[in-house]
Design a protein around this motif. Sequence first.
Motif, PDB file in Angstrom:
ATOM      1  N   VAL A 148       1.628 -12.083  -6.102  1.00 46.03           N
ATOM      2  CA  VAL A 148       0.879 -11.627  -4.927  1.00 46.03           C
ATOM      3  C   VAL A 148       1.404 -10.270  -4.456  1.00 46.03           C
ATOM      4  O   VAL A 148       0.638  -9.352  -4.171  1.00 46.03           O
ATOM      5  N   GLY A 149       2.735 -10.155  -4.409  1.00 46.38           N
ATOM      6  CA  GLY A 149       3.340  -8.894  -3.968  1.00 46.38           C
ATOM      7  C   GLY A 149       2.915  -7.708  -4.814  1.00 46.38           C
ATOM      8  O   GLY A 149       2.845  -6.572  -4.318  1.00 46.38           O
ATOM      9  N   GLY A 150       2.622  -7.956  -6.081  1.00 42.90           N
ATOM     10  CA  GLY A 150       2.190  -6.880  -6.957  1.00 42.90           C
ATOM     11  C   GLY A 150       0.717  -6.537  -6.792  1.00 42.90           C
ATOM     12  O   GLY A 150       0.270  -5.475  -7.226  1.00 42.90           O
ATOM     13  N   LEU A 151      -0.054  -7.421  -6.158  1.00 43.94           N
ATOM     14  CA  LEU A 151      -1.504  -7.211  -6.023  1.00 43.94           C
ATOM     15  C   LEU A 151      -1.897  -6.536  -4.715  1.00 43.94           C
ATOM     16  O   LEU A 151      -2.990  -5.995  -4.607  1.00 43.94           O
ATOM     17  N   VAL A 152      -1.041  -6.611  -3.689  1.00 45.46           N
ATOM     18  CA  VAL A 152      -1.436  -6.127  -2.354  1.00 45.46           C
ATOM     19  C   VAL A 152      -0.481  -5.056  -1.843  1.00 45.46           C
ATOM     20  O   VAL A 152       0.578  -4.827  -2.404  1.00 45.46           O
ATOM     21  N   HIS A 153      -0.862  -4.422  -0.754  1.00 42.81           N
ATOM     22  CA  HIS A 153      -0.012  -3.406  -0.129  1.00 42.81           C
ATOM     23  C   HIS A 153       0.478  -3.832   1.242  1.00 42.81           C
ATOM     24  O   HIS A 153       1.190  -3.079   1.901  1.00 42.81           O
ATOM     25  N   CYS A 154       0.072  -5.016   1.714  1.00 43.88           N
ATOM     26  CA  CYS A 154       0.501  -5.471   3.040  1.00 43.88           C
ATOM     27  C   CYS A 154       1.802  -6.261   2.938  1.00 43.88           C
ATOM     28  O   CYS A 154       2.229  -6.625   1.854  1.00 43.88           O
ATOM     29  N   PRO A 155       2.446  -6.527   4.071  1.00 48.51           N
ATOM     30  CA  PRO A 155       3.687  -7.311   4.046  1.00 48.51           C
ATOM     31  C   PRO A 155       3.447  -8.739   3.533  1.00 48.51           C
ATOM     32  O   PRO A 155       2.458  -9.373   3.906  1.00 48.51           O
ATOM     33  N   VAL A 156       4.352  -9.189   2.667  1.00 50.61           N
ATOM     34  CA  VAL A 156       4.282 -10.541   2.110  1.00 50.61           C
ATOM     35  C   VAL A 156       5.547 -11.300   2.510  1.00 50.61           C
ATOM     36  O   VAL A 156       6.660 -10.823   2.292  1.00 50.61           O
ATOM     37  N   ILE A 157       5.353 -12.476   3.115  1.00 50.96           N
ATOM     38  CA  ILE A 157       6.480 -13.315   3.524  1.00 50.96           C
ATOM     39  C   ILE A 157       6.516 -14.525   2.594  1.00 50.96           C
ATOM     40  O   ILE A 157       5.575 -15.312   2.558  1.00 50.96           O
ATOM     41  N   ALA A 158       7.609 -14.658   1.849  1.00 51.90           N
ATOM     42  CA  ALA A 158       7.716 -15.732   0.858  1.00 51.90           C
ATOM     43  C   ALA A 158       8.463 -16.921   1.445  1.00 51.90           C
ATOM     44  O   ALA A 158       9.516 -16.755   2.056  1.00 51.90           O
ATOM     45  N   VAL A 159       7.907 -18.113   1.258  1.00 53.16           N
ATOM     46  CA  VAL A 159       8.537 -19.340   1.742  1.00 53.16           C
ATOM     47  C   VAL A 159       8.799 -20.259   0.561  1.00 53.16           C
ATOM     48  O   VAL A 159       7.880 -20.862   0.014  1.00 53.16           O
TER      49      VAL A 159
END
Lengths: 200, 200, 200, 200, 200, 200, 200, 200
Positions: free
Chosen positions: F140-151
Motif C-alpha cells: 500500500v505504501g508503494g501505491l499511494v502518496h498519503c500517510p500510511v499507519i501500519a497496525v
Amino acid sequence: MVFCQGKTTEQILSILRLMRERHATVLATRASEEVARAVQEAFPEAEYNPRARTLVIRSPAAATVVHKDHTVLVVCAGTADIPVAEEAVVTAETMGCHVERLYDVGVAGIHRLLDHSAQLASADVIIVVAGMEGALPSVVGGLVHCPVIAVPTSVGYGASFQGLAALLTMLNCCAPGVVVVNIDNGFGAGYFASIIVKKS
Amino acid sequence: MVFCQGKTTEQILSILRLMRERHATVLATRASEEVARAVQEAFPEAEYNPRARTLVIRSPAAATVVHKDHTVLVVCAGTADIPVAEEAVVTAETMGCHVERLYDVGVAGIHRLLDHSAQLASADVIIVVAGMEGALPSVVGGLVHCPVIAVPTSVGYGASFQGLAALLTMLNCCAPGVVVVNIDNGFGAGYFASIIVKKS
Amino acid sequence: MVFCQGKTTEQILSILRLMRERHATVLATRASEEVARAVQEAFPEAEYNPRARTLVIRSPAAATVVHKDHTVLVVCAGTADIPVAEEAVVTAETMGCHVERLYDVGVAGIHRLLDHSAQLASADVIIVVAGMEGALPSVVGGLVHCPVIAVPTSVGYGASFQGLAALLTMLNCCAPGVVVVNIDNGFGAGYFASIIVKKS
Amino acid sequence: MVFCQGKTTEQILSILRLMRERHATVLATRASEEVARAVQEAFPEAEYNPRARTLVIRSPAAATVVHKDHTVLVVCAGTADIPVAEEAVVTAETMGCHVERLYDVGVAGIHRLLDHSAQLASADVIIVVAGMEGALPSVVGGLVHCPVIAVPTSVGYGASFQGLAALLTMLNCCAPGVVVVNIDNGFGAGYFASIIVKKS
Amino acid sequence: MVFCQGKTTEQILSILRLMRERHATVLATRASEEVARAVQEAFPEAEYNPRARTLVIRSPAAATVVHKDHTVLVVCAGTADIPVAEEAVVTAETMGCHVERLYDVGVAGIHRLLDHSAQLASADVIIVVAGMEGALPSVVGGLVHCPVIAVPTSVGYGASFQGLAALLTMLNCCAPGVVVVNIDNGFGAGYFASIIVKKS
Amino acid sequence: MVFCQGKTTEQILSILRLMRERHATVLATRASEEVARAVQEAFPEAEYNPRARTLVIRSPAAATVVHKDHTVLVVCAGTADIPVAEEAVVTAETMGCHVERLYDVGVAGIHRLLDHSAQLASADVIIVVAGMEGALPSVVGGLVHCPVIAVPTSVGYGASFQGLAALLTMLNCCAPGVVVVNIDNGFGAGYFASIIVKKS
Amino acid sequence: MVFCQGKTTEQILSILRLMRERHATVLATRASEEVARAVQEAFPEAEYNPRARTLVIRSPAAATVVHKDHTVLVVCAGTADIPVAEEAVVTAETMGCHVERLYDVGVAGIHRLLDHSAQLASADVIIVVAGMEGALPSVVGGLVHCPVIAVPTSVGYGASFQGLAALLTMLNCCAPGVVVVNIDNGFGAGYFASIIVKKS
Amino acid sequence: MVFCQGKTTEQILSILRLMRERHATVLATRASEEVARAVQEAFPEAEYNPRARTLVIRSPAAATVVHKDHTVLVVCAGTADIPVAEEAVVTAETMGCHVERLYDVGVAGIHRLLDHSAQLASADVIIVVAGMEGALPSVVGGLVHCPVIAVPTSVGYGASFQGLAALLTMLNCCAPGVVVVNIDNGFGAGYFASIIVKKS
C-alpha cells in the motif's frame, strides 16, 4: 521410558503395553493424575508418584539391582523445584541407583548448603535442580570434584522467562565439571547420572 | 558526570568545559585513551584511570568530604570484571565515599568469599560485579543485611549473550535486598551507593 | 517472608507454622484468595490485602516500630499497576516504614506528576511502579536526589512482552540514581527501600 | 586452568606464575598467538596448539598418568568445528585421559558415522561437537549407551545465531544420555569427560 | 531518495545518475565520507552534511517551495542522538518543510523540555529522536495535540540491545498520537512529517 | 478514552463516571461483553460494538462534527484482522472522521487490492491492518502518496510469535511514508489518523 | 559443493583437491577474493564470480546438460540483495538449469513486478530473494502456481536484526506454495530449485 | 482452502459457502470438533479427520485425479507430531497426490529410519515432520536426492520454545535439498509437495 505429555491416554496405554512385553520395568514421566488412573486400571502393579508425576510398572520378579557402592545425590534449591527433583530421583532409583536427597538449600542461605559439605563430598554424581536465577550448580560445582548435572526449572516469574534465566545461568557456569539438561528435565538428569554410575 | 561513549572528542571537551564552570568536580566515564589524552591536554589536572576508563577533574580547592563512617564495598567475581568494578570504585570515591575492594571471589570458589565474612558484614552498601552466570549477588545477598547493588558485566562467551545471562540471573535473585543496574554500568552502581551513604 | 506462587496450600501452611515460631511477624506474598482463606483459618490473626495479594501474620505483642522520620514514597503510573504498588506498600509497612502513595501519575500527563514535586522532593526513598513503556522512573529519577527503585510490571499488551519492554526501559534509564528489580516484584522494592531506611 | 579470553597478557602471565608454583601441569585455553608467544617466552616448556588455541605447561617430572582402560571419543561434525573439538581433546589428554578422534561425520552423511559404529560402541565417554543445526548428538545418543556430552559451536550463519540454534537443538535432544555445555566450550566437555573417567 | 548503506560506491553513482535525470532534487542517506567524496566528484553541486551523513543534489533552478505556515519540530534527547535527528531535519527540509530543532532535552531533566512548552505547542508535527530508554516521546506525546513521530536510536549500551529497548518503549507509549519508525530511521520520520505537512 | 483490559469492572465504571462529567463523548476500548453489560446498565446510551470490543458514550446533544472533506481508509488483510480494524474505525469515527473500509485484500491476492487503486489514491490517510507476515503496508505504501499507519495484529501461529513477525515486517517497510503502532493497537492508529485529518 | 566461510584456505584447497578427483564439476560458495586467488592458482580453470562469491571448477570435458525446457527464475527485491541472488543463479546454472533474472522489483513499487507477470507465469520454479521486510515472496506466491523458494537476506538495519525480520515474514507467508531457506542461503535455494527441475 | 483458527464458526460457514460454489473440492484446516459439527450440519458430505483437524468437502462428481506415478512420503519423528503430519497427508491427498506414511522414526533410533531406506529412495517428494530438536530432516536430507520439505512442530517443552528450536534446526540444516515451512504448518508442506508433483 515413556514421555506422556502431548500424548493421548490411549496412545500412552498402547505404548506401555508394547514396552511391557519387552521390558521388566517401564517408567512413564509427566503423567497427569488422569493418565495415572487409566494406567493403574490397566496395570494394577503400576506405582504412581504424584509429586514426581511418574509411573513405574515393574514385574514382581524384577529384583532391582541397586548399585549400593555409589550414591547419586539430588540437590534442590526451593520447595517449588521439588517435582523436578523427584522426577530425577524416581528415574535414577528405577535404573538401580542408590539416591539421596538434599532439598531446600538455595544459594540465598549458603550455610544450609555448607552444613552438608560431607554429604556433597561423598556423592559420586550430583544432580542440582534450581529455578529462578539457577545459581546453585555454580556453588556446588565449586565445592566438589564429582560430575554435577544441572537442571534448570521453570520456577520463577517475570524475567525468569519460564526457566530461560536459570538455563542461561547454568550454561555459563564458571565452575568446571557442570553440564546442563533441558528446563524441567529431571528424567534426563536422573538417566545421565545412572549411566555414569553404571560405568563405574 | 559525562558518558563519553558515542560522543566525539570535541563534544566531550565542550561538555566538560561547560560542567567545569559549574562544578568543582567532574567525572567522565567510558573514556578511551585517545579521549583521555585530549582531555588531559585541555585540563592538565584531569586524572585518568585506564582500568576504569574514567577521568576525574577536580579543583585544587575542592577538598572531597569523605563519609568515613560508612563503607561501600565493591565485590567482583573475576579478573575480567575488574574494569567495571573500578568504574564503580572511582565513581563512589569521587562522590565522597570510603570504598573498599574485594576482588576475585567468584562463586565457584565459595570459601574465598566466606573467608571475608567479617568484611562483608561490616559494609554499609555492597556493589557486586559479575559476568558469565552472574551468581555472586545471590550468595552475597544471602550473607548480609545491607543493600546490595548487582552489576552484570558483558564478560563471558557463547550463551552469556554479552551480559544478558548475568543480567537475568541478577533480576531473578532469590535473596531479598538485591537490586540491579544495566550491564557494565559500574558508574550507576557507584552513584546509587553514594546516595544511600549520603542519606545515612 | 513467603512467596506463595508455585507452592501448594499445604506447603505454604507448613512453612508459615515454622516461621511463626521464630518470628513475631510473617509476610506472605502472591497469596490467592483460596490460599488466604486457608491461612486465615489456621491463623485467625492473619490480615489479607486482596489488592496486594499479601497476608500479614503479626503477634499481638509485636508493636511495629515505625521509622517515622523517613518516608518511602510509592509512585505508580496507571490503575492496572496498583496491585504491584500495593505489594510494595504492604512490604515496607510490615518492615516498619512510614509509606506514602502517589498513584496514577503516568508520564503521558506529566503535569499530574509535577504537581506533586514537593512530595517527591521530601521522600527519602522512592519506589516507582510502571508497566507498558515504563518511562516514569526516568522522569522521577531526574527530579529527585534520593534513591529510586524502579519496578517494571507485566501490564500492557503486544510489544510489551509481559513486562520486558518496561524492564529494558528502566535498565537503560539515563537518570542516575535509579535501580531495578524483577518484573512485578513489588515485594523486592519494598524490602530494599526498608533496608535503606533502616541504614539511615 | 586459565581462560585467557578477556584478560590482558600481563594478567595471564601473573596468573600462570601463581598456578605454576602450585601445580605440576597448567592448562590455558583461548590463547591467541600473541598470548602464546608471550607465555612461551616466560615458560619455554609451554606447548602451544594453534588449532585448539591451548597452552600446556608441564613439569618435566610430571609423568601424566593415562587412564588407558577408558577411552574418551571426540566426535565432530564439520571441518569448522575442529578448533572446539581440539580444545576438548587437549583438555582431556592433559587430565590424563586416553582420547580418540572421529572427525567430519556430520548427520547429512549418516553412513560415514555408521561406518564407525564399533568405535562408538567401545567408547566410555563421547564428546560430540557440532555447529549449524547441531543434530549430531541426537543421532550418536541413540546409537550408544555411554554418557554423551554435546558441545554446540558458533559455526554457521544466518539463523544459527552464533550457536544458539545448535545449543537449543542439543538441549531438546530426544535421545536420553545426552548433556550440554556452553557454546564453543570444548574445555568444559573435556574436563567433564575426564572426571567421569576418573570415577570409573 | 537513495539509501547508501549496503551498496557499493559504483552502484550508488549509477543510481544517482538515473535519478538525477528524472528529478530536480535527489537525497542520499547513510553516505559515508568516502561515498560523499566520490559523489561530490561526480556531482560538484552535491552538498554533504557529515553529521546527518546525507547528500543533497539540487538543480540550480530548483527553488525549493517551503511550506512556511507549518513547522516540523525535531526534538532530540541526547548528544549522541543528533546524527539521526539531523537526518530527519535534512530530509524534511529537502522536501520543502520549515524545520526547527530542540536538542538535548532528555527526560532525566524534564524541566529543560518544559521550558520549551510554547515551541512544542506551536509545532504542526513533532519528530522525537531518543536512544537508551527512549522515554521522551511518551512525555512529548502527553504535552501536545499534534502528530508525534518517534524515532528510536541505537544509542546506548548493555540492555539497550542496539536500540531494541528504545523501540519497545516507543511502541508501548501510553500517550496517544505517537507512531514509530525503525531504529535510526531519521529519514523515514522526516519523510512522514513532510507528507503530513503537504496534506495540510 | 479508557483502555479496559487489565482493569476491574468497578475501576472502569468509576473512570467512566469521572470522564463523563468532563466530556460529551467517551470511548472505551478492549471491553469484554461482561464489561459492556455493566457499562450499559450504568449508561443506557452506551453503544457496544462487539466486533471492535468498543463502547461509545455520547451526549444526545453532542452532534459529532464530521470532517467530510477528508477520508480515512481502513484496509485490512484477512478476516481474523477485522476486530483490530474495527477498533480503528470506531475510534476515528468517534473523533469525527469520515471512514471507509477496504477489507480482505491481503497481499497473497494482490489484484483484489489493485482493483481498488482509485479508492486508495483518493484517501487522505490510510490505516493498514495485517497479521501473519504483515506485508500489506509495504505494498500500500508503494501505491499511494498519503500517510500510511501500519497496525500489526497478533493473528497467526508458529513463527508469527503473537504479532512480532508482522511488527518487524512493518518497521522494516521499504516504502517511505509508513509508520507503525503497537501490535493490535487499532485505537492508536484511529487516533493518529484523526489528528492528521484535524490538522488538515 | 564446498562452503568456504569458517574454513582456512588450506582446508578449502585440500577439500577441493579431494572433490575434484571424484566430480567433473565442483562449486565453492562464500569464497573471499583472497580464497579465490589461492584456488585459481591451484586450479587455473576455476571461474570466480565476485558478486556471488562463488568458484566453479569444471572439467573441459564436462558438458553441462542444461534442462532447457524448464526455467528457474531468480527474483530479487533490491540492489543490496544481488549477491545472494547471484549465489542462487550460479548454483542453479552449475547444476544444469536454465536460469533467468528479474532484479530490483521490490514490493514498494509493485507495478515494476506486475509488468513482468508473463515472465513470472512462465517460470517453472521461482526463487525470491529479499531483505528488510522480506514481503516479496508473499506477493509473488499469490501471483503464480509454481513452487516459490523464499530467501531472506541480512540486508537492512535496526529492527531487521540481520535478516530475522525477513525470515519471520517469509515463514508466515499467507500465500501457499512458498517455502523458506536460511538467511542469505542463495546456494540452498538454487540447489533446491535444481532438484525440482530434475524431477520434472 | 480455509484456515479456521482465529475465525468464528459463522465466518467459516460463510467462507465455505462461497468457495463451495466455485470449487468442486474445499479443504478446511485447524477445524475444532465444534467447528466440524457445524460444518457437517451445513455440508453433510463433509469428511472430518479429527487427528488432522481437517474438513474436506467434495462434490460426488469430483473424481480426484491421483498422480499415481509419483509418491509423496510423509515422515514423522514422534507420536505427538502425528496431527501435523496428518494435516500434510490430507492436504496432499485432497490435491490428488499418492501419499505414503512413515511414522515414529525419530533420530534417536536411527536404525528404524534406515530400515526404510528403499521407501525413502523411491519417494518423489518427502515431507519430514519433527518437534523437539527437529533433527530428522538433516538425516533424511542426507539420505535422498529428492526435494525434502521440513515441518517443525511445537511439540516439546522447556527450551523447545514452542517449536522455535526445531525451526532453527531445520533452517540451519547442513544437508542441501531441504526447505522449511512455518511451525505446525502441515498444510503448507502438503500443498508445496503437491505443486512439485504436478510440475512433474
